[in-house]
Design an enzyme around this catalytic site. Structure first.
Site, short mmCIF file in Angstrom:
data_model
loop_
_atom_site.label_atom_id
_atom_site.label_comp_id
_atom_site.label_asym_id
_atom_site.label_seq_id
_atom_site.Cartn_x
_atom_site.Cartn_y
_atom_site.Cartn_z
CE LYS A 133 -4.09 -0.11 2.19
NZ LYS A 133 -5.12 -0.04 3.25
CB THR A 192 -14.98 2.94 15.40
OG1 THR A 192 -15.07 4.02 14.46
CG2 THR A 192 -16.26 2.84 16.19
CE LYS A 224 -17.73 6.15 14.14
NZ LYS A 224 -18.08 6.83 12.91
CB ALA A 270 -37.59 1.92 2.55
N GLY A 322 -25.34 -1.87 5.31
CA GLY A 322 -24.17 -2.74 5.42
C GLY A 322 -22.93 -1.88 5.53
CB CYS A 348 -19.06 2.01 9.76
SG CYS A 348 -17.38 2.57 9.46
NE ARG A 396 -13.65 -2.15 4.51
CZ ARG A 396 -12.98 -1.26 5.24
NH1 ARG A 396 -12.17 -1.65 6.20
NH2 ARG A 396 -13.12 0.03 5.02
P1 NAD Z 1 -8.87 0.12 6.65
O1 NAD Z 1 -8.83 -1.33 6.80
O2 NAD Z 1 -9.21 0.75 5.33
O3 NAD Z 1 -7.48 0.76 7.10
C1 NAD Z 1 -6.74 0.33 8.21
C2 NAD Z 1 -5.26 0.33 7.84
O4 NAD Z 1 -4.50 0.06 9.00
C3 NAD Z 1 -4.89 -0.75 6.82
O5 NAD Z 1 -4.27 -0.13 5.70
C4 NAD Z 1 -3.89 -1.64 7.58
O6 NAD Z 1 -2.88 -2.17 6.74
C5 NAD Z 1 -3.35 -0.67 8.61
N1 NAD Z 1 -2.73 -1.30 9.77
C6 NAD Z 1 -3.19 -2.37 10.50
N2 NAD Z 1 -2.32 -2.64 11.49
C7 NAD Z 1 -1.32 -1.75 11.42
C8 NAD Z 1 -0.15 -1.52 12.17
N3 NAD Z 1 0.16 -2.30 13.23
N4 NAD Z 1 0.67 -0.50 11.81
C9 NAD Z 1 0.37 0.28 10.74
N5 NAD Z 1 -0.74 0.10 9.99
C10 NAD Z 1 -1.58 -0.89 10.32
O7 NAD Z 1 -9.89 0.64 7.78
P2 NAD Z 1 -10.72 2.01 7.79
O8 NAD Z 1 -12.00 1.84 7.04
O9 NAD Z 1 -9.83 3.15 7.47
O10 NAD Z 1 -11.13 2.07 9.34
C11 NAD Z 1 -10.17 2.36 10.35
C12 NAD Z 1 -10.92 2.63 11.64
O11 NAD Z 1 -11.76 3.78 11.49
C13 NAD Z 1 -11.85 1.49 12.07
O12 NAD Z 1 -11.86 1.43 13.47
C14 NAD Z 1 -13.21 1.96 11.57
O13 NAD Z 1 -14.27 1.42 12.31
C15 NAD Z 1 -13.11 3.46 11.77
N6 NAD Z 1 -13.97 4.28 10.89
C16 NAD Z 1 -14.13 3.93 9.58
C17 NAD Z 1 -14.91 4.74 8.76
C18 NAD Z 1 -15.10 4.39 7.30
O14 NAD Z 1 -16.00 4.95 6.68
N7 NAD Z 1 -14.31 3.49 6.73
C19 NAD Z 1 -15.52 5.89 9.27
C20 NAD Z 1 -15.31 6.22 10.60
C21 NAD Z 1 -14.53 5.40 11.41
#
Ligand code: NAD
Length: 429
Positions: free
Chosen positions: A35, A121, A204, A252, A257, A260, A327
């Site tokens: 990445k 989150t 949250k 509706a 899904g 989140c 997802r």
């Molecule tokens: P994601 O899977 O797209 O990104 C997470 C990233 O973290 C991945 O690229 C992964 O390789 C990296 N990672 C994992 N372990 C690591 C480590 N030890 N060191 C460095 N990098 C590491 O996930 P996301 O959708 O960005 O969500 C992240 C968090 O934010 C989650 O808790 C999610 O619930 C929350 N969140 C997501 C959204 C959304 O719309 N996607 C909105 C609000 C909050």
């Protein structure tokens, strides 16, 4: 200000890029070396409207960097964000092992005072654990503050959401970092709400569970609309005009899904249980959501009578419009259910076909949405991409063995569709 974001996914990459756009110097870290390589070479690992341009601009301006070296990231900055995934476990609670790992990595790399912000989150009381872990593993017993800074952005409009947030929530355990946090968010002109860490964490989960509840509420009402001949969109409009209710999240559909809502809902229920409260209301929200998909599949199977060996066209694979994120996508769930019933599938999504390819096998991926209906017995709309409204309906009617459309997102007007010669089945109308 110097900021490091650990976890460069949907949230981390948008957060980092927007902070850079706000004038800060940002280092995005990810343990996924590929990445980081893609980003360093000017590529983009996700689809998010407007993001490639903004990344390019800030990299060129020397404000945005990418590395897979956490130590380097921590050394460079004063603010360290945790934005790693917190995936669900089979019992609904969250797997916090990535957050724990990053907390330990930060602790061992810290050599000066840091403000560590949790953007992932997480269940209430995680901040406490993060602080405990960092304290335990920090070699030189370096000073730090842990802040809960939940993220409310939506995929598809993530940049706008981040740049113009309704509110920024910062949960703190002491007043020490508050001025620095306000300065950090100053470029975004949003109200900064300062709370305790526990309140911020609860905000949250409570907010997302409430939004899911709103969707399930209108979905339950849609069942009554179908039973009575009422139109759920008219009902939602009439309800939504009341400012205490609001029109948003009253659409509706075949159910919610994504990465989140289902996860946050399950986690909130699991956390409540751990705290001794059974959140029955939210269990019902889950039940309604599952039932909505069951009813939609039944609508298809009842109409087609025998699904085995039928060919069904599916428009939409992403969990919602304007993203490539599949997802926990209801569209993918629907496809798998139809496959299990013996249907052959021809599918299309404007952005999500590559990511869907990894989890949805033995289907025909069709590049042009107008070619999906060819040789099909029915067409299903599973994601609310606005371009599907521009589908060549004349061509679809001619291609289908009988012109049947199941619209899981209510994109079309039922009266108009009947006038065009379709057997058209939406939700709650
Ligand atoms: P994601 O899977 O797209 O990104 C997470 C990233 O973290 C991945 O690229 C992964 O390789 C990296 N990672 C994992 N372990 C690591 C480590 N030890 N060191 C460095 N990098 C590491 O996930 P996301 O959708 O960005 O969500 C992240 C968090 O934010 C989650 O808790 C999610 O619930 C929350 N969140 C997501 C959204 C959304 O719309 N996607 C909105 C609000 C909050």
């Amino acid at each position: 200000m110097k900021i490091t974001i650990i976890g460069t996914g949907y949230v981390g990459l948008v957060t980092g890029t927007c902070f850079a756009e706000g004038g800060h110097e940002v280092t995005c870290v990810d343990s996924d070396v590929n990445k980081i390589k893609v980003l360093q070479q000017g590529g983009m690992p996700i689809y998010e409207p407007g993001l490639p341009e903004l990344v390019k601009k800030n990299v060129a301006a020397g404000r945005l960097f990418f590395t897979s070296n956490t130590q380097e990231g921590v050394e460079r900055s004063d603010f360290i964000f945790i934005a790693v995934s917190t995936p669900p476990q089979p019992d609904g609670s969250l797997d916090l092992s990535f957050v724990e790992k990053v907390s330990r990595d930060i602790a061992s790399a810290m050599t000066s005072y840091k403000i560590i912000l949790d953007k992932s989150t997480v269940p209430v009381r995680t901040g406490e654990k993060v602080a405990e872990t960092i304290g335990r593993f920090s070699k030189g017993k370096v000073d730090f503050d842990v802040v809960s800074n939940p993220e409310f952005l939506r995929e598809g409009s993530a940049i706008e959401d981040f740049m113009k947030p309704d509110r920024v929530v910062v949960g703190v355990s002491s007043p020490r970092p508050v001025e620095a946090l306000k300065a950090l968010y100053a470029p975004f002109d949003a109200p900064v709400i300062v709370t305790s860490i526990e309140s911020a964490e609860l905000i949250k989960h409570a907010a997302n569970s409430f939004l899911a509840l709103k969707i399930s509420y209108i979905n339950a009402v849609s069942v009554l609309c179908e039973a009575t001949g009422a139109n759920v969109q008219e009902v939602a409009h009439g309800m939504g005009m009341d400012p205490r209710i609001g029109r948003k999240f009253l659409d509706a559909s075949l159910g919610f899904g994504g990465s989140c809502f289902p996860k946050d809902l399950s986690a909130f229920i699991a956390t409540s249980e751990m705290l001794g409260y059974e959140f029955g209301l939210l269990k019902e929200v889950q039940k309604i959501n599952l039932g909505q998909m069951d009813r939609f599949v039944k609508k298809i199977t009842d109409t087609l009578w025998v699904v085995r060996d039928k060919t069904i066209g599916v428009l939409g694979l992403a969990f919602k419009q304007d993203t490539d994120d599949v997802r926990n996508s209801p569209a993918i769930d629907l496809c798998k259910r139809l496959q299990r019933a013996g249907a052959r599938l021809r599918v299309h999504d404007p952005q999500a076909m590559e990511k869907a390819g990894a989890i949805l096998k033995d289907v025909d991926y069709v590049a042009d949405m107008n070619e999906v209906a060819e040789g099909c017995d029915a067409l299903v709309i599973a994601t609310e991409w606005p371009e599907f409204k521009k589908l060549d309906l004349d061509r679809a009617r001619r291609c289908l063995s009988h012109p049947i459309i199941f619209d899981g997102r209510n994109l079309f007007d039922p009266v108009e569709m009947e006038r065009l010669g379709f057997l058209y089945k939406g939700i709650g109308r």
